[in-house]
Write a protein that holds these residues in place. Structure first.
Motif, PDB file in Angstrom:
ATOM      1  N   GLU A 158      -4.264  -0.435   9.028  1.00 24.01           N
ATOM      2  CA  GLU A 158      -3.885  -1.653   8.322  1.00 24.01           C
ATOM      3  C   GLU A 158      -3.182  -2.559   9.321  1.00 24.01           C
ATOM      4  O   GLU A 158      -2.161  -2.176   9.892  1.00 24.01           O
ATOM      5  CB  GLU A 158      -2.942  -1.338   7.149  1.00 24.01           C
ATOM      6  N   ASN A 189       0.817  -1.211   0.000  1.00 25.88           N
ATOM      7  CA  ASN A 189       0.000   0.000   0.000  1.00 25.88           C
ATOM      8  C   ASN A 189       0.849   1.260   0.000  1.00 25.88           C
ATOM      9  O   ASN A 189       0.555   2.246   0.668  1.00 25.88           O
ATOM     10  CB  ASN A 189      -0.953   0.012   1.198  1.00 25.88           C
ATOM     11  N   ASN A 234      -5.434 -10.479   7.810  1.00 22.04           N
ATOM     12  CA  ASN A 234      -5.290  -9.092   7.368  1.00 22.04           C
ATOM     13  C   ASN A 234      -6.556  -8.316   7.686  1.00 22.04           C
ATOM     14  O   ASN A 234      -7.674  -8.843   7.538  1.00 22.04           O
ATOM     15  CB  ASN A 234      -5.040  -9.018   5.861  1.00 22.04           C
ATOM     16  N   TYR A 235      -6.374  -7.065   8.092  1.00 21.32           N
ATOM     17  CA  TYR A 235      -7.506  -6.164   8.325  1.00 21.32           C
ATOM     18  C   TYR A 235      -7.192  -4.815   7.699  1.00 21.32           C
ATOM     19  O   TYR A 235      -6.088  -4.276   7.865  1.00 21.32           O
ATOM     20  CB  TYR A 235      -7.775  -5.977   9.818  1.00 21.32           C
ATOM     21  N   MET A 236      -8.149  -4.292   6.946  1.00 16.91           N
ATOM     22  CA  MET A 236      -8.064  -2.951   6.383  1.00 16.91           C
ATOM     23  C   MET A 236      -9.328  -2.207   6.782  1.00 16.91           C
ATOM     24  O   MET A 236     -10.446  -2.692   6.541  1.00 16.91           O
ATOM     25  CB  MET A 236      -7.951  -3.005   4.863  1.00 16.91           C
ATOM     26  N   ASN A 255      -1.758  -6.518   9.752  1.00 19.90           N
ATOM     27  CA  ASN A 255      -1.451  -7.777   9.070  1.00 19.90           C
ATOM     28  C   ASN A 255      -0.592  -8.647   9.974  1.00 19.90           C
ATOM     29  O   ASN A 255       0.232  -8.136  10.738  1.00 19.90           O
ATOM     30  CB  ASN A 255      -0.694  -7.548   7.762  1.00 19.90           C
ATOM     31  N   ASP A 267      -9.476  -3.653   0.230  1.00 22.41           N
ATOM     32  CA  ASP A 267     -10.032  -2.784   1.265  1.00 22.41           C
ATOM     33  C   ASP A 267     -11.487  -2.404   0.993  1.00 22.41           C
ATOM     34  O   ASP A 267     -12.011  -1.490   1.623  1.00 22.41           O
ATOM     35  CB  ASP A 267      -9.185  -1.514   1.397  1.00 22.41           C
ATOM     36  N   LYS A 294     -11.339   1.886   7.491  1.00 28.77           N
ATOM     37  CA  LYS A 294     -11.381   3.343   7.457  1.00 28.77           C
ATOM     38  C   LYS A 294     -12.598   3.829   8.232  1.00 28.77           C
ATOM     39  O   LYS A 294     -13.645   3.168   8.244  1.00 28.77           O
ATOM     40  CB  LYS A 294     -11.455   3.861   6.015  1.00 28.77           C
ATOM     41  N   SER A 310       3.942   3.658  11.380  1.00 32.76           N
ATOM     42  CA  SER A 310       4.068   2.248  11.004  1.00 32.76           C
ATOM     43  C   SER A 310       4.952   1.520  12.006  1.00 32.76           C
ATOM     44  O   SER A 310       5.981   2.054  12.437  1.00 32.76           O
ATOM     45  CB  SER A 310       4.694   2.103   9.608  1.00 32.76           C
TER      46      SER A 310
END
Length: 861
Positions: free
Chosen positions: A325, A117, A309-311, A327, A174, A313, A411
């Motif tokens: 995000e 990303n 995984n998770y996305m 993972n 996403d 907003k 991050s």
């Protein structure tokens, strides 16, 4: 002959089609906007094509290939080259078991920047081949991928270090609203390699939130070299009957070879007592008892991975959004190797109770101290298990202020691995003690008790961790109106902290474990970067983009890299693009902070060969001990590159793009142990040798001391070609295409040239997609050009070209369900023969998997 072959290949390509939907000129506008926003520029744009060449592979494109992991996809890309590596050929001697990465244009996995990303990912804690820092793409499950973008020119001005060859940006899903579950099973035609995978994807979208979750389980059975006829023995000379082929069986056999400790070149095959060297292993010409290790070695290791995984907003208000995000993955891998070899590390005193010549007073070995070449097969074959965890968390805000957009994020990424040697590893100190005490007799394996075997065997442990913490902020928008459009600007900054630790256990550091390879490296660095981009509308159909990035590193200094590119569309259907820029690769923390590390490369002792000929196999490749250490005085690799391309829509259904690229890289960081052996082989401080009584013989090499240097340069240029054709008929919709990479020139400091060993000059992929009612099908051909055999062998032969066929059929006739049957390498082509190593093929270029047939079902609800 080159031109004839080339024309035939191009003719074949024009008839067939391309596998990958790269730079699709029929993609919808929304996909184009998103692709351009993320990859190649920090400036958001609405037009379809940018100045830099970008290849885009959609989720559908990836599924059509039939691959089950990212590396299998990348190895099919024509742009991939030397330095791309999968788990194939992982063994007990590898330093990065379970890891995979891609090398664009053959410039090295550490010169290809991997993003998720649009953001960096921490490197694997275990370097490949001691020093190659790489992002392990096995951490990215296929089911979580929305799209893969490949930027095919240098991009350090945009993304910083490592973007020398280009950038691979993996965009994660996403936008899922609902759920889907899919399952896949597959198996190879020749044994081993059975695979199962299960994926669950679900999510929901509301007016102000969206959430996407992905769970994936993957399991693959190991493939052994013994599962394939062409690699089932290390004695390629006997298998092929080819006088140019080599007997790669080890000189450390069972029970082995006996030699005088004072002069190891005075040796004999062990033919004394109850346990003797088997007749088929006796090498009378060189007085060696050989051992065929190939059947016991892993070609492709067993692997088990679970990923999540998770996305998400959340829209705070009309202009500000929060995003996250998350993972994670746990992976397990098992690799196997033959019993540990010893090459004169062990010895037996002349008065030892188990001395094989104790009752032979007339023999010259009577009461003499002895050494030996021996395999410790009696404690079992080697087995390593690697258990790795990967975590990635991104938390950020993004929004708009008037006509400007901005984004800020934090991050944290961590990779940790534990590698354990659980079987077949002897502790050399205890083994020597067991010989001295008479507990273990190396020359009579059948006489040794379980107590003796348990005493000499050990377990090994290696623990690695890699972390990256970063904060980034960027803003972009229209700076001012100009006569032909808006002057667009992007500015940003990034702060990054990186660390790696790779530590084997104390017994390895004391040099007490033979038959294994591991690294020790520790280091950390801080990095601060500022970057900016301008997109200038010079005239209505000409845009010029200027980018610059300044980086400050805590461990080697600063660097500033500019890039200028343009996109000119003189007509609606014709566009010209080009770019020029500089790039760099910072020395990896492994290269700077590597501790003493023992390796066993296959080398030719050219100086000894010149002195005594092929006595003692001096002119043949053999394993030698090389001792490496890091170099804290390394500087960065630097490069200049430019690209010129044409995009032409001939009709609504036929279009193509062609790009010329050129790279000039200086101060390449490398270690070349063969170069050290050739040029410093008589310097005892660098190349240590055993004393010998043979006149003119410099003596057998004990070890080579080596390190990393900014050692040389590399230049390469070539052509990328992409052709598309769509044909709508009563029999269905057909989509044809062709993707090719042709290397015009390649020259590095080692003298490697285009078409040289593991440097095929041309690769192409061509396929046809067909859709009609409830069915669709894909057929694809993948071609890898021939290339020269390994240069040191001095053979006037080539490694032949290889072509494989992939095919699949989909059925959509059941509501919300897709059923697929397919196969990769449908005709079960064998990799072409290569003379350089025991497995008989070039594992860095060709696959030994063979035909892999699979069934897949997907259901949406």
């Amino acid at each position: 002959m080159k031109n004839v072959r080339r024309n035939k290949s191009l003719l074949a390509l024009s008839i067939t089609t391309a596998l990958f939907a790269t730079n699709s000129f029929v993609a919808n506008a929304a996909e184009d906007v998103e692709r351009i926003e993320i990859t190649g520029s920090h400036i958001k744009r609405t037009n379809m094509e940018g100045p830099s060449p970008v290849t885009s592979l959609s989720q559908e494109d990836i599924q059509k290939t039939g691959v089950t992991d990212l590396i299998s996809l990348f190895t099919k890309l024509p742009i991939s080259g030397q330095g791309t590596f999968s788990t194939q050929a992982n063994s007990s001697d590898d330093t990065a078991n379970g890891g995979s990465s891609v090398s664009l244009r053959g410039l090295g996995a550490d010169s290809t920047l991997i993003l998720i990303n649009g953001r960096r990912v921490s490197v694997s804690p275990f370097a490949k081949g001691i020093d190659t820092a790489f992002v392990d793409i096995n951490n990215i499950p296929l089911s979580a991928i929305k799209r893969v973008d490949i930027l095919k020119d240098g991009a350090s001005a945009t993304y910083g270090s490592d973007a020398v060859a280009g950038v691979i940006n993996v965009v994660l899903r996403d936008d899922v609203d609902g759920a889907e579950i899919s399952a896949k099973i597959g198996d190879t035609a020749d044994g081993g390699g059975e695979e199962q995978s299960l994926n669950l994807v679900f999510g929901n979208n509301t007016d102000n939130t969206n959430h996407t979750f992905v769970l994936e389980y993957f399991n693959r059975e190991e493939v052994m070299y013994s599962d394939r006829s062409y690699s089932a023995t290390a004695n390629q000379a006997a298998r092929t009957g080819d006088p140019n082929a080599t007997d790669f069986r080890s000189s450390a056999g069972i029970p082995g070879t006996i030699a005088l400790a004072s002069d190891p070149s005075n040796r004999r095959i062990d033919l004394y007592g109850n346990d003797i060297c088997a007749p088929e292993d006796q090498d009378l010409a060189n007085n060696l008892c050989r051992y065929d290790y190939a059947p016991h070695m892993t070609m492709i290791p067993a692997a088990e991975r679970f990923s999540w995984n998770y996305m998400g907003k959340y829209e705070i208000n009309d202009t500000i959004r929060a995003f996250a995000e998350l993972n994670g993955q746990n992976s397990k891998s098992t690799v196997r190797g033959a019993g540990s070899p010893s090459f004169n590390e062990l010895y037996m005193s002349g008065d030892n109770i188990n001395h094989p010549f104790a009752n032979m007073p007339d023999d010259e070995f009577y009461m003499q101290d002895l050494t030996m070449r021996r395999r410790t097969v009696d404690i079992g074959n080697r087995e390593k298990r690697v258990d790795s965890d990967y975590y990635r968390a991104i938390l950020g805000l993004q929004g708009e202020f008037k006509d400007w957009s901005w984004e800020a994020a934090y991050s944290y990424i961590k990779s940790s691995s534990v590698e354990r040697g659980v079987n077949g590893f002897p502790n050399s100190r205890r083994t020597q003690e067991a010989i001295d005490s008479g507990l273990w007799d190396p020359f009579e394996p059948s006489s040794n008790s379980q107590e003796a075997l348990d005493f000499i065997e050990t377990t090994t442990t290696r623990v690695g961790k890699s972390t990256m913490k970063s904060f980034d902020f960027k803003v972009s928008g229209a700076l001012m109106d100009m006569p032909h459009g808006e002057l667009m600007l992007a500015l940003g900054t990034e702060y990054r902290e990186e660390s790696i630790s790779d530590n084997p256990d104390d017994q390895f550091l004391r040099g007490e474990v033979f038959g294994t390879e591991a690294t020790q490296a520790n280091g950390s660095r801080e990095n601060f970067a500022m970057f900016g981009e301008l997109a200038i509308p010079v005239i209505d159909n000409l845009e010029v983009q200027i980018a610059v990035r300044h980086e400050e590193y805590s461990d080697f200094g600063t660097t500033t890299d500019p890039k200028i590119s343009f996109l000119w569309a003189p007509t609606e259907d014709l566009s010209l693009r080009g770019s020029y820029g500089t790039a760099f690769r910072a020395p990896s923390l492994h290269q700077l902070g590597l501790g003493r590390t023992d390796e066993s490369p296959n080398l030719v002792d050219t100086l000894r060969c010149e002195a005594i000929g092929n006595q003692d196999r001096a002119c043949e490749p053999q394993e030698y001990t090389a001792v490496f250490e890091g170099n804290p005085n390394l500087g960065p690799e630097e490069s200049e590159s430019y690209n010129l391309g044409v995009i032409y829509n001939i009709t609504d259904d036929l279009n193509f793009s062609v790009d010329y690229y050129n790279y000039d890289i200086t101060d390449i960081i490398d270690s070349d142990t063969q170069f050290v052996m050739d040029n410093y082989g008589l310097d005892q401080t660098i190349v240590e040798r055993r004393p010998t009584s043979i006149p003119g013989d410099p003596g057998e090499v004990i070890q080579v001391n080596d390190s990393f240097q900014n050692i040389g340069d590399l230049q390469t240029s070539g052509i990328d070609l992409d052709i598309r054709y769509a044909l709508d008929t009563e029999s269905g919709m057909f989509k044809f295409g062709y993707v090719m990479n042709y290397v015009l020139s390649f020259e590095d400091y080692k003298g490697t040239e285009e078409g040289g060993f593991e440097q095929p000059q041309m690769r192409w992929t061509t396929s046809v997609d067909w859709t009609l009612n409830d069915f669709s099908a894909t057929a694809a051909l993948n071609y890898i050009d021939s290339f020269e055999q390994e240069a040191s062998l001095k053979l006037n032969k080539k490694v032949d070209s290889m072509m494989t066929l992939d095919a699949s059929i989909n059925y959509f006739g059941i509501e919300n369900t897709v059923l697929t049957i397919g196969a990769t390498n449908l005709t079960n082509e064998k990799p072409p023969f290569a003379y350089h190593d025991f497995m008989g093929f070039a594992v860095n270029v060709h696959s030994g998997q063979g035909r892999f047939a699979y069934l897949q079902a997907k259901y949406k609800f």
